[in-house]
Design a protein around this motif. Sequence first.
Motif, PDB file in Angstrom:
ATOM      1  N   LEU A  31       9.731  -0.876  -9.968  1.00 26.19           N
ATOM      2  CA  LEU A  31       8.345  -1.253 -10.263  1.00 26.19           C
ATOM      3  C   LEU A  31       7.442  -0.049 -10.059  1.00 26.19           C
ATOM      4  CD1 LEU A  31       8.021  -4.646  -8.299  1.00 26.19           C
ATOM      5  CD2 LEU A  31       8.419  -4.362 -10.760  1.00 26.19           C
ATOM      6  N   ASN A  32       6.250  -0.100 -10.680  1.00 28.28           N
ATOM      7  CA  ASN A  32       5.208   0.803 -10.252  1.00 28.28           C
ATOM      8  C   ASN A  32       4.757   0.357  -8.868  1.00 28.28           C
ATOM      9  OD1 ASN A  32       5.055   2.375 -12.688  1.00 28.28           O
ATOM     10  ND2 ASN A  32       4.056   0.595 -13.648  1.00 28.28           N
ATOM     11  N   ALA A  33       4.100   1.246  -8.147  1.00 31.24           N
ATOM     12  CA  ALA A  33       3.737   0.945  -6.760  1.00 31.24           C
ATOM     13  C   ALA A  33       2.803  -0.260  -6.655  1.00 31.24           C
ATOM     14  CB  ALA A  33       3.109   2.162  -6.109  1.00 31.24           C
ATOM     15  N   ASP A  34       2.082  -0.596  -7.752  1.00 30.55           N
ATOM     16  CA  ASP A  34       1.183  -1.760  -7.708  1.00 30.55           C
ATOM     17  C   ASP A  34       1.884  -3.039  -8.164  1.00 30.55           C
ATOM     18  OD1 ASP A  34       1.469  -1.432 -10.411  1.00 30.55           O
ATOM     19  OD2 ASP A  34      -0.674  -1.179 -10.846  1.00 30.55           O
ATOM     20  N   GLY A  35       3.179  -2.957  -8.444  1.00 25.87           N
ATOM     21  CA  GLY A  35       3.948  -4.142  -8.825  1.00 25.87           C
ATOM     22  C   GLY A  35       4.096  -4.319 -10.325  1.00 25.87           C
ATOM     23  N   SER A  36       3.361  -3.552 -11.125  1.00 23.19           N
ATOM     24  CA  SER A  36       3.505  -3.681 -12.575  1.00 23.19           C
ATOM     25  C   SER A  36       4.834  -3.067 -13.024  1.00 23.19           C
ATOM     26  CB  SER A  36       2.324  -3.008 -13.287  1.00 23.19           C
ATOM     27  OG  SER A  36       2.274  -1.639 -12.947  1.00 23.19           O
ATOM     28  N   ILE A  37       5.244  -3.466 -14.230  1.00 25.44           N
ATOM     29  CA  ILE A  37       6.555  -3.025 -14.739  1.00 25.44           C
ATOM     30  C   ILE A  37       6.386  -1.701 -15.477  1.00 25.44           C
ATOM     31  CG2 ILE A  37       8.518  -3.658 -16.208  1.00 25.44           C
ATOM     32  CD1 ILE A  37       8.272  -5.934 -14.375  1.00 25.44           C
ATOM     33  N   PRO A  38       7.122  -0.681 -15.110  1.00 23.67           N
ATOM     34  CA  PRO A  38       7.029   0.595 -15.835  1.00 23.67           C
ATOM     35  C   PRO A  38       7.404   0.404 -17.308  1.00 23.67           C
ATOM     36  CG  PRO A  38       8.236   0.870 -13.771  1.00 23.67           C
ATOM     37  CD  PRO A  38       8.060  -0.601 -13.967  1.00 23.67           C
ATOM     38  N   SER A  39       6.657   1.016 -18.207  1.00 24.28           N
ATOM     39  CA  SER A  39       6.869   0.774 -19.637  1.00 24.28           C
ATOM     40  C   SER A  39       8.199   1.350 -20.112  1.00 24.28           C
ATOM     41  CB  SER A  39       5.713   1.372 -20.440  1.00 24.28           C
ATOM     42  OG  SER A  39       5.612   2.748 -20.140  1.00 24.28           O
ATOM     43  N   ASP A  40       8.783   2.262 -19.342  1.00 23.68           N
ATOM     44  CA  ASP A  40      10.071   2.818 -19.766  1.00 23.68           C
ATOM     45  C   ASP A  40      11.233   2.252 -18.948  1.00 23.68           C
ATOM     46  OD1 ASP A  40       9.294   4.049 -17.424  1.00 23.68           O
ATOM     47  OD2 ASP A  40      10.115   6.020 -17.979  1.00 23.68           O
ATOM     48  N   ASN A  41      11.032   1.085 -18.344  1.00 19.25           N
ATOM     49  CA  ASN A  41      12.184   0.430 -17.710  1.00 19.25           C
ATOM     50  C   ASN A  41      13.228   0.106 -18.776  1.00 19.25           C
ATOM     51  OD1 ASN A  41      11.533   0.497 -15.028  1.00 19.25           O
ATOM     52  ND2 ASN A  41      11.457  -1.726 -14.751  1.00 19.25           N
ATOM     53  N   PRO A  42      14.527   0.096 -18.415  1.00 17.34           N
ATOM     54  CA  PRO A  42      15.567   0.033 -19.453  1.00 17.34           C
ATOM     55  C   PRO A  42      15.581  -1.236 -20.301  1.00 17.34           C
ATOM     56  CG  PRO A  42      16.501  -0.151 -17.232  1.00 17.34           C
ATOM     57  CD  PRO A  42      15.083   0.263 -17.070  1.00 17.34           C
ATOM     58  N   PHE A  43      15.113  -2.371 -19.758  1.00 12.96           N
ATOM     59  CA  PHE A  43      15.272  -3.619 -20.521  1.00 12.96           C
ATOM     60  C   PHE A  43      13.939  -4.232 -20.948  1.00 12.96           C
ATOM     61  CE2 PHE A  43      18.997  -3.253 -17.641  1.00 12.96           C
ATOM     62  CZ  PHE A  43      19.938  -2.954 -18.623  1.00 12.96           C
ATOM     63  N   VAL A  44      12.885  -3.389 -21.029  1.00 10.86           N
ATOM     64  CA  VAL A  44      11.574  -3.937 -21.407  1.00 10.86           C
ATOM     65  C   VAL A  44      11.569  -4.503 -22.825  1.00 10.86           C
ATOM     66  CG1 VAL A  44      10.034  -2.690 -19.832  1.00 10.86           C
ATOM     67  CG2 VAL A  44      10.810  -1.587 -21.923  1.00 10.86           C
ATOM     68  N   ASN A  45      12.464  -4.012 -23.662  1.00 12.57           N
ATOM     69  CA  ASN A  45      12.487  -4.513 -25.040  1.00 12.57           C
ATOM     70  C   ASN A  45      13.657  -5.450 -25.315  1.00 12.57           C
ATOM     71  OD1 ASN A  45      10.163  -3.044 -25.823  1.00 12.57           O
ATOM     72  ND2 ASN A  45      11.423  -1.182 -25.906  1.00 12.57           N
ATOM     73  N   THR A  46      14.325  -5.876 -24.246  1.00 11.18           N
ATOM     74  CA  THR A  46      15.465  -6.775 -24.423  1.00 11.18           C
ATOM     75  C   THR A  46      14.996  -8.210 -24.286  1.00 11.18           C
ATOM     76  OG1 THR A  46      16.853  -5.083 -23.411  1.00 11.18           O
ATOM     77  CG2 THR A  46      17.812  -7.286 -23.641  1.00 11.18           C
ATOM     78  N   GLU A  47      15.274  -9.002 -25.295  1.00 10.19           N
ATOM     79  CA  GLU A  47      14.860 -10.404 -25.335  1.00 10.19           C
ATOM     80  C   GLU A  47      15.346 -11.168 -24.100  1.00 10.19           C
ATOM     81  OE1 GLU A  47      13.470 -11.967 -28.298  1.00 10.19           O
ATOM     82  OE2 GLU A  47      13.253 -13.842 -27.162  1.00 10.19           O
ATOM     83  N   GLY A  48      14.418 -11.779 -23.411  1.00  8.80           N
ATOM     84  CA  GLY A  48      14.793 -12.647 -22.294  1.00  8.80           C
ATOM     85  C   GLY A  48      15.129 -11.937 -20.992  1.00  8.80           C
ATOM     86  N   ALA A  49      15.178 -10.609 -21.026  1.00  8.76           N
ATOM     87  CA  ALA A  49      15.600  -9.876 -19.826  1.00  8.76           C
ATOM     88  C   ALA A  49      14.514  -9.894 -18.763  1.00  8.76           C
ATOM     89  CB  ALA A  49      15.945  -8.439 -20.185  1.00  8.76           C
ATOM     90  N   LYS A  50      14.946  -9.817 -17.510  1.00 11.27           N
ATOM     91  CA  LYS A  50      14.021  -9.568 -16.406  1.00 11.27           C
ATOM     92  C   LYS A  50      13.670  -8.082 -16.477  1.00 11.27           C
ATOM     93  CE  LYS A  50      14.499 -13.627 -14.252  1.00 11.27           C
ATOM     94  NZ  LYS A  50      13.416 -14.528 -13.820  1.00 11.27           N
ATOM     95  N   THR A  51      12.447  -7.790 -16.859  1.00 13.73           N
ATOM     96  CA  THR A  51      12.120  -6.397 -17.206  1.00 13.73           C
ATOM     97  C   THR A  51      11.975  -5.479 -15.998  1.00 13.73           C
ATOM     98  OG1 THR A  51       9.818  -7.088 -17.353  1.00 13.73           O
ATOM     99  CG2 THR A  51      11.059  -6.966 -19.414  1.00 13.73           C
ATOM    100  N   ALA A  52      11.961  -6.055 -14.798  1.00 14.77           N
ATOM    101  CA  ALA A  52      11.900  -5.197 -13.600  1.00 14.77           C
ATOM    102  C   ALA A  52      13.264  -4.580 -13.293  1.00 14.77           C
ATOM    103  CB  ALA A  52      11.407  -6.000 -12.402  1.00 14.77           C
ATOM    104  N   ILE A  53      14.326  -5.083 -13.948  1.00 16.62           N
ATOM    105  CA  ILE A  53      15.677  -4.601 -13.645  1.00 16.62           C
ATOM    106  C   ILE A  53      15.834  -3.132 -14.049  1.00 16.62           C
ATOM    107  CG2 ILE A  53      18.133  -4.839 -14.240  1.00 16.62           C
ATOM    108  CD1 ILE A  53      17.619  -7.863 -14.567  1.00 16.62           C
ATOM    109  N   PHE A  54      16.445  -2.359 -13.138  1.00 15.91           N
ATOM    110  CA  PHE A  54      16.722  -0.948 -13.402  1.00 15.91           C
ATOM    111  C   PHE A  54      18.223  -0.725 -13.604  1.00 15.91           C
ATOM    112  CE2 PHE A  54      17.239   3.569 -12.133  1.00 15.91           C
ATOM    113  CZ  PHE A  54      16.345   4.135 -13.019  1.00 15.91           C
ATOM    114  N   SER A  55      19.032  -1.411 -12.787  1.00 16.22           N
ATOM    115  CA  SER A  55      20.490  -1.357 -12.958  1.00 16.22           C
ATOM    116  C   SER A  55      21.071  -2.691 -12.511  1.00 16.22           C
ATOM    117  CB  SER A  55      21.103  -0.205 -12.158  1.00 16.22           C
ATOM    118  OG  SER A  55      20.933  -0.421 -10.776  1.00 16.22           O
TER     119      SER A  55
END
Lengths: 373, 134
Positions: free
Chosen positions: A193-217
């Motif tokens: 996450l960004n330090a304020d809790g928002s999701i970084p726009s370049d997280n790996p699954f931000v464009n994956t349908e249904g994914a939890k976008t906070a996931i990094f690995s």
Amino acid sequence: MKNSIPIIFVALLSLNFSCAQQTENEVNTSDNPPFTAELIIDELQIPWGFTFLPDGSMLITEKAGQLIHFKDGKKNMVNNVPAVYNRGQGGLLDVVLHPDYANNGWIYISFASEDGDDKGGNTAIIRAKLNNNSLTDTQLLYKATPNTTKGQHFGSRFAFDDSGYLFFSIGDRGDRDVNPQDITRDGGKIYRLNADGSIPSDNPFVNTEGAKTAIFSYGHRNPQGLVKNPMTGEIWDNEHGPQGGDEINIVEKGKNYGWPVITYGINYSGTPITDKTEMEGMEQPIHYWVPSIAPSGMAFVTSDKYPDWKGNLLIGSLKFQYLERLELNGHKVVYREKLMPDIGRVRDVRQAPDGFIYVAVEGKGIYKLIPKK
Amino acid sequence: MKLLLLTYISSILLLSIFLFQDKELEESINRGEEIYSDFCINCHMANGEGVEKTFPPLAKSDFLLNKREESIRGVKYGQQGYILVNGVAYNNVMPPMGLEDEEIADVMNYILNSWGNKSDNMVTTEEVSMNVNK
């Protein structure tokens, strides 16, 4: 008869090799450790995590739900700490400061939370400030779903990387066949996450349908150690395997660490989980422990206080109740040593801003490692 | 004839109570097995053998079999400090698991009736709820 000499030679040679393989998982003992351990805070039950405030005081989490501010030799209970789901491995878990705490005052806390409609709990992340011995400005940054009454694998540890991203871990919550390999579900993941809790726009699954976008690995079992390698800036984790197969991994964006499809461990009942220890598209650990040591918090030694340990990794063992020192050569563990034998269940280890190493032990308290002159 | 009927009825009654409790115990043990593999197995291990010098065994444990009340209290409130199990001293911490009284009764019945342990006297939820921290 003449042939027997080369045969014996080859046999001996192969014996050597099999020995060499074993030493990889052999822990050495130290006759004369370069420190004495002084118990500086006593009477703690399960000091799960701790961190150091700029004034030299400490914040300590007790798993049962108390946040302790240890200042001038006294324990003060911090007020307004969120209610925790104290069940199994869940409770009040990790605590860290923002790297720029001196200016922004943010404290990050992870805990098992009953928040939500379902019975049970799951891991939550907040940030808050400490004012007049009370948590204020509390913001919920993440809450894993669904709740479950399972007692296992909440994670969780924090680490900030050099770019200021917040990483944290959540274990598989005792549902290994459902959670770790599914990026639309929480559990068995490292998050960013960004330090304020928002999701970084370049997280790996931000464009994956249904994914939890906070996931990094993903494909993790129960990472209870997470730290930035200060030499390289990489994020390293350690995680509990089942019986056998605890691991150290280097956490990389979007990668799959294989649990439970590949593992070096077996079920507690002795039956196999899988016959595979590797597979294409899944990452190998840089180190694994057989038998399991039950690794907990970890820290890199960077200070000058322990000259022989510079660049080493320290990891607590819950199961065998000692502090493990690992010498590294890049991404390879080349030597393991047992420190503080039989001290008790080592829950966390940190290097303080003053360069000293502190070790939290269940049922005992927090020890400071004082170098011998 | 009257005597025969009385004997018949009372024996049926006794038998059904006995069988009923047996079934109840069996169900409790089954639920307890799940609790065990969720909360207990990583320290006390799959066959209740524990970990040498670290976590005491439950299988054929004199502590468990002779100190029923203390054992229930240990599961309910956690356990800390020296205990002697089968002549071996352990000094460690077992945190309270946050189990409900019914779950504690179930897991007690499981460990009291596994790996060679045997106890016909079923642990009930009431017994657990009456057990208070001293």
